[in-house]
Design an enzyme around this catalytic site. Structure first.
Site, mmCIF file in Angstrom:
data_model
loop_
_atom_site.group_PDB
_atom_site.id
_atom_site.type_symbol
_atom_site.label_atom_id
_atom_site.label_comp_id
_atom_site.label_asym_id
_atom_site.label_seq_id
_atom_site.Cartn_x
_atom_site.Cartn_y
_atom_site.Cartn_z
ATOM 1 C CE LYS A 202 -3.669 1.931 2.585
ATOM 2 N NZ LYS A 202 -4.644 2.025 3.694
ATOM 3 C CD GLU A 208 9.377 -6.072 6.901
ATOM 4 O OE1 GLU A 208 9.156 -5.215 6.529
ATOM 5 O OE2 GLU A 208 8.996 -6.388 8.216
ATOM 6 N N GLY A 263 -4.777 -2.042 4.764
ATOM 7 C CA GLY A 263 -4.157 -3.180 4.340
ATOM 8 C C GLY A 263 -4.788 -4.478 4.845
ATOM 9 N NE ARG A 264 -6.138 -4.031 10.958
ATOM 10 C CZ ARG A 264 -5.562 -2.923 10.982
ATOM 11 N NH1 ARG A 264 -4.405 -2.719 10.180
ATOM 12 N NH2 ARG A 264 -6.204 -2.003 11.758
ATOM 13 C CD GLU A 349 -1.632 -4.587 11.371
ATOM 14 O OE1 GLU A 349 -2.124 -4.193 10.066
ATOM 15 O OE2 GLU A 349 -0.618 -4.740 11.324
ATOM 16 C CG HIS A 380 -2.848 -36.034 16.663
ATOM 17 N ND1 HIS A 380 -3.131 -37.219 17.177
ATOM 18 C CD2 HIS A 380 -4.038 -35.512 15.745
ATOM 19 C CE1 HIS A 380 -4.386 -37.599 16.710
ATOM 20 N NE2 HIS A 380 -4.808 -36.894 15.785
ATOM 21 C CE LYS A 502 5.793 -0.777 9.703
ATOM 22 N NZ LYS A 502 4.903 -0.205 8.937
#
Ligand code: F6P
Length: 540
Positions: A202, A208, A263-264, A349, A380, A502
């Protein structure tokens, strides 16, 4: 407004004291009513069904919770979001992910959304039918989505979930981590001549994503792709097109997202380009239509039968009254493998906040820790703790009634496990029952064979895993988050909490690589860690 000052909250508190020790197994046993408890607490919407009957709720609980939603203004906030009002005041933005799937021509931004979707569809078709080729004229067989957070988790979850519908000649990869191991693993599997890279961000400034995008661009050139032909291999998706062009992506290869989509919440936009290439524009439309169906249900169904509202409220019941710390999402579907990690961002978030919308801080818990793993694998691993640990973890079981694969004989085993787990968690095993199981020779085993039971869960049912049902499921959780945020009086659409790390990360990165390092800049722990890393780098 603080929810704990509302009269409905006080009524819920008193009600909680009254029913906190009541047992679900007793409620079921005493339930001779028609309709049954299961029928009375199962609701449908957007093509999905949700069985709330194994929750520690009565009709009175639900009506008090619905009163809380009304008093907290859930309907007003919902309508404001759909209308495009500034529901994200700290960033001065609307939150119009619903406009991305709206069919009505009078929906906000309808023309822009339709134009961008048309551009996506034309591009996706060319990639799918082989008309879009790489620098040596070969068709695209590998699509690499580079992005992180909302620019990764949604598309990755959906592409994996709908793999049974994906183009047989195109493989999709997702690279998010700045750890070079992530990109290196994908580089080993792709062929530059046949690879399309979608850089999704965005902001187009995310460390990253930009690091991975630059490394992959260099890799293409090293593999022999002329710089002038990189446009055949790189497209960008961003709300910051100027930065995309600056990075070197051709203007025509830029797909737009908007600042009014978080974004999410963005997989419905061009952020979902990898989804559209994998499953095709028509199936992408079906995904949107499924979400639109849940949007209509959220807007129109009475709160008493409104799935996102009820899911949000039941979550609040456990978080704020039973004080549960976490909740588990257990999809009994390998296809929904990445749903829990997608929901972690969506829920935590969005609602992991302490600052109230009207100023001041909350003095009540907000987002629970969201976690999960597909069943039956979780059984399990950590289900032992769910059954017999001292902590209560409410669960969303998700089951798909008809399999999307040809191994039909597996499916009854899968569903049986899902339904049996919720039954076992609810029923538990009493001391008497455990004594019978232990037998006369092993009385010392009895405490180990007792299950406290009364462990709550909701079971969500999808008839089949289709783009439509998946779209509805995702929208259900998106709206659930809004309902909870409204009651908690927080902003689910910002994410200031990611900023500090950040900023400090940039300082530490400079300290790791600078010729000289001054340890006085940091606390002794951080400086010692930096010094160890600097020594290791020198020794390398
Ligand atoms: O750092 C958190 C975050 O901003 C998320 O909210 C977002 O989904 C992710 O980073 C990626 O951001 P972008 O799409 O701008 O690269």
């Amino acid at each position: 407004m603080t929810p704990n000052s509302l009269s409905s909250w006080s009524a819920l508190k008193a009600h909680y004291e009254h029913i906190r020790d009541a047992r679900l197994r007793d409620w079921f046993a005493a339930d001779s009513g028609k309709p049954s408890r299961a029928e009375r607490f199962t609701f449908e919407g957007g093509g999905l069904a949700a069985d709330f009957s194994k929750n520690r709720i009565t009709e009175e609980t639900l009506s008090l919770l619905v009163a809380l939603a009304r008093e907290a203004g859930v309907e007003k906030r919902r309508d404001a979001m759909f209308a495009g009002e500034i529901v994200n005041p700290t960033e001065g933005r609307a939150a119009l992910h619903t406009a991305l799937r709206a069919t009505r021509a009078d929906a906000p931004y309808h023309a822009e959304v339709a134009a961008e979707r048309g551009k996506m569809a034309a591009f996706a078709e060319r990639v799918r039918n082989g008309a879009w080729t790489g620098y040596t004229g070969k068709r695209i067989r590998h699509v690499v989505n580079i992005g992180i957070g909302g620019s990764d988790l949604g598309p990755k979850m959906v592409v994996h979930a709908l793999d049974h519908l994906s183009h047989p000649e195109i493989s999709t990869y997702f690279v998010s981590n700045v750890d070079g191991a992530d990109l290196a693993r994908v580089m080993d599997r792709i062929d530059a001549e046949e690879t399309l890279v979608i850089v999704v961000s965005k902001t187009f400034t995310t460390l990253e994503t930009m690091t991975n995008a630059r490394s992959l661009r260099d890799w293409f050139v090293a593999k022999g792709c002329p710089e002038s032909a990189l446009a055949k291999h790189f497209v960008g998706v961003s709300a910051n097109p100027a930065e995309v062009v600056k990075f070197g992506i051709a203007h025509d290869n830029v797909f737009q997202m908007w600042d009014w989509v978080g974004g999410r919440y963005s997989l419905w936009s061009a952020v979902g380009l990898s989804i559209m290439i994998a499953i095709g524009p028509l199936q992408f439309d079906a995904l949107l239509a499924g979400a639109a169906g849940m949007d209509a249900h959220f807007r129109e169904a009475p709160l008493e039968r409104n799935l996102p509202v009820l899911m949000g409220l039941v979550g609040i019941w456990y978080r704020n009254f039973f004080e549960s710390q976490s909740y588990l999402v257990a999809p009994y579907s390998e296809a929904l493998h990445f749903l829990p990690s997608y929901l972690q961002q969506l829920e935590m978030e969005s609602n992991g906040k302490s600052a109230r919308l009207d100023g001041g801080f909350v003095d009540y818990p907000t987002s629970a820790v969201t976690w999960g793993e597909p069943g039956t694998n979780g059984q399990h691993a950590f289900f032992q703790m769910l059954h017999q640990g001292p902590t209560i973890v409410p669960i969303d079981f998700i089951a798909v009634l008809r399999p999307e694969h040809p191994l039909a004989s597996h499916h009854p085993k899968l569903l049986a496990n899902c339904f049996a787990q919720s039954e076992a968690l609810m029923l538990g095993r009493t001391v008497d029952e455990a004594t019978r199981v232990a037998g006369p020779d092993k009385p010392e085993l009895v405490p180990h064979l007792v299950f406290p039971g009364n462990r709550p869960s909701t079971t969500l049912l999808l008839d089949a895993l289709t783009p439509g049902s998946l779209g509805a499921l995702i929208a259900l959780y998106e709206h659930k988050v809004l309902v909870q945020a409204t009651v908690w009086n927080i902003n689910p659409f910002d994410q200031w909490g990611v900023e500090l790390g950040k900023i400090l990360g940039k300082v530490v990165e400079a300290d790791l690589t600078a010729p000289v390092f001054d340890p006085a800049k940091h606390d002794s722990s951080t400086s010692a860690l930096i010094e160890r890393a600097r020594s290791a780098a020198k020794a390398n």
